[in-house]
Enzyme design. Structure first.
Site, PDB file in Angstrom:
ATOM      1  N   TYR A 131       4.474   6.096  10.820  1.00 38.07           N
ATOM      2  CA  TYR A 131       4.842   4.736  11.214  1.00 38.07           C
ATOM      3  C   TYR A 131       5.696   3.977  10.201  1.00 38.07           C
ATOM      4  O   TYR A 131       6.088   2.848  10.456  1.00 38.07           O
ATOM      5  CB  TYR A 131       3.586   3.912  11.544  1.00 38.07           C
ATOM      6  CG  TYR A 131       2.535   3.864  10.450  1.00 38.07           C
ATOM      7  CD1 TYR A 131       2.658   3.000   9.363  1.00 38.07           C
ATOM      8  CD2 TYR A 131       1.407   4.675  10.508  1.00 38.07           C
ATOM      9  CE1 TYR A 131       1.702   2.952   8.372  1.00 38.07           C
ATOM     10  CE2 TYR A 131       0.437   4.632   9.520  1.00 38.07           C
ATOM     11  CZ  TYR A 131       0.576   3.761   8.457  1.00 38.07           C
ATOM     12  OH  TYR A 131      -0.388   3.714   7.476  1.00 38.07           O
ATOM     13  N   ARG A 172       0.866  -1.178   0.000  1.00 41.08           N
ATOM     14  CA  ARG A 172       0.000   0.000   0.000  1.00 41.08           C
ATOM     15  C   ARG A 172       0.901   1.226   0.000  1.00 41.08           C
ATOM     16  O   ARG A 172       1.473   1.589   1.023  1.00 41.08           O
ATOM     17  CB  ARG A 172      -0.908  -0.032   1.235  1.00 41.08           C
ATOM     18  CG  ARG A 172      -1.578   1.303   1.513  1.00 41.08           C
ATOM     19  CD  ARG A 172      -2.626   1.218   2.589  1.00 41.08           C
ATOM     20  NE  ARG A 172      -2.159   0.747   3.882  1.00 41.08           N
ATOM     21  CZ  ARG A 172      -1.522   1.475   4.792  1.00 41.08           C
ATOM     22  NH1 ARG A 172      -1.196   2.734   4.527  1.00 41.08           N
ATOM     23  NH2 ARG A 172      -1.170   0.957   5.949  1.00 41.08           N
ATOM     24  N   HIS A 183      -3.641   4.201   4.771  1.00 39.01           N
ATOM     25  CA  HIS A 183      -4.675   3.180   4.947  1.00 39.01           C
ATOM     26  C   HIS A 183      -6.014   3.726   4.463  1.00 39.01           C
ATOM     27  O   HIS A 183      -6.734   3.075   3.715  1.00 39.01           O
ATOM     28  CB  HIS A 183      -4.762   2.772   6.417  1.00 39.01           C
ATOM     29  CG  HIS A 183      -5.867   1.827   6.719  1.00 39.01           C
ATOM     30  ND1 HIS A 183      -5.847   0.513   6.327  1.00 39.01           N
ATOM     31  CD2 HIS A 183      -7.044   2.012   7.372  1.00 39.01           C
ATOM     32  CE1 HIS A 183      -6.955  -0.085   6.722  1.00 39.01           C
ATOM     33  NE2 HIS A 183      -7.702   0.810   7.359  1.00 39.01           N
TER      34      HIS A 183
END
Length: 368
Positions: free
Chosen positions: A275, A262, A266
């Protein structure tokens, strides 16, 4: 090597037929399953990926501009979605999560039908039976149960169709997915579990929840599995065809792990820079699914600048259609929430409808 021998391959490495550099590599187990794929069909998948990426970018922009409440981008996962969806038959039925816009595009969902859910004005933008695809499932992993139930219906009817469930790596830690696999294995349901391992379950890396390849989980339930490069349209096509053939021939369920990435957040409510490191993103950008297929087709003489210009125009037109349809959407009448809840009249709904009507009547200017 027979079809059943294919499942004996090691699951540690993902099978690859097109390298990130756009070079075709041989695989004795997988090559027979894509031997009939022509340059024209590869070009179709290239077009699909370019168009879907453009639609995805436009929807992301619409959310940033306040026209959509939320959007889950698919950037980087185009090959896994397009190639698997192109392998399906019209009479197969698909159950997806919220990110499979590419699958929807191939199944016939129009750009105009994508946005109502994410603008918050409808529970779905299309009739599932028109395109053979259920409405997006936001509850993580629940669609796997739906797919197995549908597959058992297919089995009971003696039909030739297959149910396909799409989900992410994070969903494999959910009880629903594990229960679905138990049930599918117990009754040899004609279902394909298609996991897009995009490396991140929101902000948690796949390494936190899976110390071994996710594809290794399914055999514990008695379900054979395949692990492929999810950014490789040929490898995904082969794996999906193998799984579909097995289901149609009475062999039961198959689990596919498509290893992909990805590239974006998200959802548009997420900030992936908090992150993950920039170096990780750069590493996966070098494995871009569109770029590698573009190189392969260019080297084969099947893709030229005229075609690139034409598909860009088509992609821009699809994005414009998406934008116009989104902005034209209007909020539904408040009382319409009670419509079509049950097929027949229901006294409980009647009472709730009347209570809501009285409540809304208290507010000046609100039509009940």
């Amino acid at each position: 090597m027979t079809m059943h021998d294919t499942f004996l391959l090691p699951l540690t490495d993902a099978v690859q037929l097109i390298t990130p550099e756009g070079r075709r590599v041989a695989s004795p187990a997988f090559d027979p399953w894509v031997a009939d794929v022509t340059d024209a069909e590869l070009l179709q998948m290239y077009d699909d990926m370019v168009i879907v990426r453009r639609i995805d970018a436009e929807a992301t922009a619409l959310q940033r501009q306040g026209q959509l409440g939320l959007w889950p981008p698919l950037l980087g996962q185009e090959a896994a979605q397009i190639a698997s969806a192109r392998a399906l038959a019209t009479h197969d039925f698909v159950f997806t999560s919220y990110r499979e816009h590419g699958v929807g595009y191939v199944r016939g969902v129009t750009p105009a039908q994508v946005t109502p859910v994410w603008r918050g004005v409808a529970a779905s933008g299309w009739n599932p039976y028109d395109v053979g695809m259920a409405a997006p499932q936001v509850i993580i992993g629940a669609q796997t149960l739906h797919a197995v139930g549908y597959a058992l219906g297919i089995q009971n009817d003696g039909a030739d169709a297959v149910a396909v469930a799409y989900f992410g790596d994070g969903a494999t830690s959910e009880g629903d997915v594990n229960e679905a696999m138990v049930f599918a294995a117990s009754f040899d349901a004609p279902v394909v579990f298609f996991c897009q391992n995009n490396q991140w379950a929101i902000s948690e890396p796949v390494s936190l929840q899976a110390r071994r390849a996710i594809a290794e989980r399914a055999p514990g339930f008695g379900i054979p599995s395949l692990r492929v490069d999810g950014n490789d349209v040929l490898a995904v096509t082969a794996a999906t065809r193998i799984a579909l053939d097995r289901a149609r021939s009475g062999g039961g369920p198959t689990f596919i792990e498509a290893v992909t990435y990805r590239m974006g957040p998200h959802t548009t409510a997420d900030d992936p820079t908090r992150y993950r490191l920039d170096g990780e993103l750069a590493e996966w950008r070098a494995k871009d699914p569109i770029a590698r297929l573009e190189t392969l087709l260019t080297d084969a003489g099947a893709l030229d600048d005229d075609h690139r210009t034409a598909v860009k125009a088509k992609a821009d037109a699809a994005a414009a259609e998406l934008r116009a349809a989104c902005i034209a959407l209007r909020d539904p009448e408040p009382m319409s929430m009670f419509d079509n809840v049950y097929a027949e009249p229901n006294s409980m709904i009647d009472r709730e409808r009347e209570a809501s009507r009285r409540y809304l009547a208290m507010f000046e200017g609100v039509e009940a």
